[in-house]
Scaffold this active site. Structure first.
Site, PDB file in Angstrom:
ATOM      1  N   ASP A   9       0.865  -1.181   0.000  1.00 51.09           N
ATOM      2  CA  ASP A   9       0.000   0.000   0.000  1.00 51.09           C
ATOM      3  C   ASP A   9       0.903   1.233   0.000  1.00 51.09           C
ATOM      4  O   ASP A   9       2.130   1.123  -0.186  1.00 51.09           O
ATOM      5  CB  ASP A   9      -1.018  -0.041   1.156  1.00 51.09           C
ATOM      6  CG  ASP A   9      -0.381   0.192   2.525  1.00 51.09           C
ATOM      7  OD1 ASP A   9       0.860   0.315   2.608  1.00 51.09           O
ATOM      8  OD2 ASP A   9      -1.135   0.245   3.517  1.00 51.09           O
ATOM      9  N   CYS A  66       2.962  -3.430   3.924  1.00 48.07           N
ATOM     10  CA  CYS A  66       2.141  -2.277   4.292  1.00 48.07           C
ATOM     11  C   CYS A  66       2.807  -1.660   5.514  1.00 48.07           C
ATOM     12  O   CYS A  66       3.990  -1.927   5.760  1.00 48.07           O
ATOM     13  CB  CYS A  66       0.680  -2.663   4.508  1.00 48.07           C
ATOM     14  SG  CYS A  66       0.331  -3.769   5.889  1.00 48.07           S
ATOM     15  N   THR A  68       2.410  -2.093   8.803  1.00 52.24           N
ATOM     16  CA  THR A  68       2.805  -3.122   9.776  1.00 52.24           C
ATOM     17  C   THR A  68       3.096  -4.472   9.134  1.00 52.24           C
ATOM     18  O   THR A  68       3.632  -5.363   9.799  1.00 52.24           O
ATOM     19  CB  THR A  68       1.683  -3.348  10.798  1.00 52.24           C
ATOM     20  OG1 THR A  68       0.511  -3.763  10.075  1.00 52.24           O
ATOM     21  CG2 THR A  68       1.380  -2.084  11.598  1.00 52.24           C
ATOM     22  N   HIS A  99       9.353 -24.827   7.385  1.00 53.95           N
ATOM     23  CA  HIS A  99       8.344 -25.622   8.097  1.00 53.95           C
ATOM     24  C   HIS A  99       6.928 -25.379   7.591  1.00 53.95           C
ATOM     25  O   HIS A  99       6.096 -26.288   7.650  1.00 53.95           O
ATOM     26  CB  HIS A  99       8.386 -25.318   9.599  1.00 53.95           C
ATOM     27  CG  HIS A  99       9.551 -25.964  10.297  1.00 53.95           C
ATOM     28  ND1 HIS A  99       9.638 -26.085  11.666  1.00 53.95           N
ATOM     29  CD2 HIS A  99      10.691 -26.500   9.797  1.00 53.95           C
ATOM     30  CE1 HIS A  99      10.771 -26.688  11.991  1.00 53.95           C
ATOM     31  NE2 HIS A  99      11.442 -26.936  10.886  1.00 53.95           N
ATOM     32  N   HIS A 134       6.458 -31.916   8.118  1.00 54.25           N
ATOM     33  CA  HIS A 134       5.927 -30.569   7.920  1.00 54.25           C
ATOM     34  C   HIS A 134       4.896 -30.547   6.798  1.00 54.25           C
ATOM     35  O   HIS A 134       3.958 -29.747   6.827  1.00 54.25           O
ATOM     36  CB  HIS A 134       7.064 -29.596   7.627  1.00 54.25           C
ATOM     37  CG  HIS A 134       8.104 -29.568   8.700  1.00 54.25           C
ATOM     38  ND1 HIS A 134       7.818 -29.174   9.983  1.00 54.25           N
ATOM     39  CD2 HIS A 134       9.411 -29.942   8.697  1.00 54.25           C
ATOM     40  CE1 HIS A 134       8.914 -29.279  10.727  1.00 54.25           C
ATOM     41  NE2 HIS A 134       9.891 -29.749   9.969  1.00 54.25           N
TER      42      HIS A 134
HETATM   43  C1  RB5 Z   1      -2.069   2.450   6.609  1.00 54.67           C
HETATM   44  O1  RB5 Z   1      -2.115   3.604   7.384  1.00 54.67           O
HETATM   45  C2  RB5 Z   1      -1.903   1.233   7.495  1.00 54.67           C
HETATM   46  O2  RB5 Z   1      -3.063   0.982   8.216  1.00 54.67           O
HETATM   47  C3  RB5 Z   1      -1.505   0.037   6.664  1.00 54.67           C
HETATM   48  O3  RB5 Z   1      -0.348   0.315   5.962  1.00 54.67           O
HETATM   49  C4  RB5 Z   1      -1.210  -1.245   7.423  1.00 54.67           C
HETATM   50  O4  RB5 Z   1      -0.315  -1.015   8.472  1.00 54.67           O
HETATM   51  C5  RB5 Z   1      -2.364  -2.061   7.815  1.00 54.67           C
HETATM   52  O5  RB5 Z   1      -2.241  -3.188   8.320  1.00 54.67           O
END
Ligand code: RB5
Length: 143
Positions: A9, A66, A68, A99, A134
């Site tokens: 993203d 993204c 996180t 695994h 596995h």
């Molecule tokens: C975008 O602000 C953020 O929510 C997205 O990049 C991500 O971290 C979502 O899981």
């Protein structure tokens, strides 16, 4: 040649491009499906698009990113046949291949710096599924 599809993203465009350059330099074939512009976007559609490329066989592996790594991973794992893990360390990145036979890796651009992210990518791409016991467990994931 192993083909790797990449998507992200808006939160991870720079890191995605760094990953693309890094693995292209190692000889991997890369399909970077974007986005290419920094406007705010919705991570599920980018996770689904990369996952569809892997599930259909158009790509061998996928790397998605993204903020996180969590949201885009959740979206990718909704596509049948996809096994995607978020990694912030190299040990886990190797183990999800060895695994869990992961076919996709997810990274959080707001969690790991570029140097660590590239080491995680190397660990993921450099590992191989061990099969055996596995394989029995991986087969059970699909239910
Ligand atoms: C975008 O602000 C953020 O929510 C997205 O990049 C991500 O971290 C979502 O899981």
């Amino acid at each position: 040649m192993t083909k790797v599809v990449l998507s992200s993203d808006h939160a991870a465009i720079d890191l995605r491009r760094a990953v693309a350059d890094h693995i292209e330099a190692q000889g991997y074939e890369v399909e970077d499906i974007g986005p290419q512009t920094p406007e705010s976007t919705h991570y599920p559609k980018h996770g689904h698009a990369a996952a569809e490329a892997v599930a259909s066989g158009r790509a061998d592996l996928g790397i998605i990113l993204c903020g996180t790594g969590q949201g885009i991973m959740m979206a990718a794992n909704k596509v049948k046949g996809i096994r995607c893990g978020v990694c912030s360390d190299t040990f886990s990145a190797a183990m999800i291949r060895q695994h869990n036979n992961a076919n996709m890796l997810s990274l959080g651009a707001r969690v790991v710096g570029e140097g660590l992210a590239l080491s995680i990518v190397d660990a993921f791409l450099g590992a191989e599924f061990e099969g055996g016991r596995h394989a029995t467990r991986v087969d059970m994931i699909e239910g």
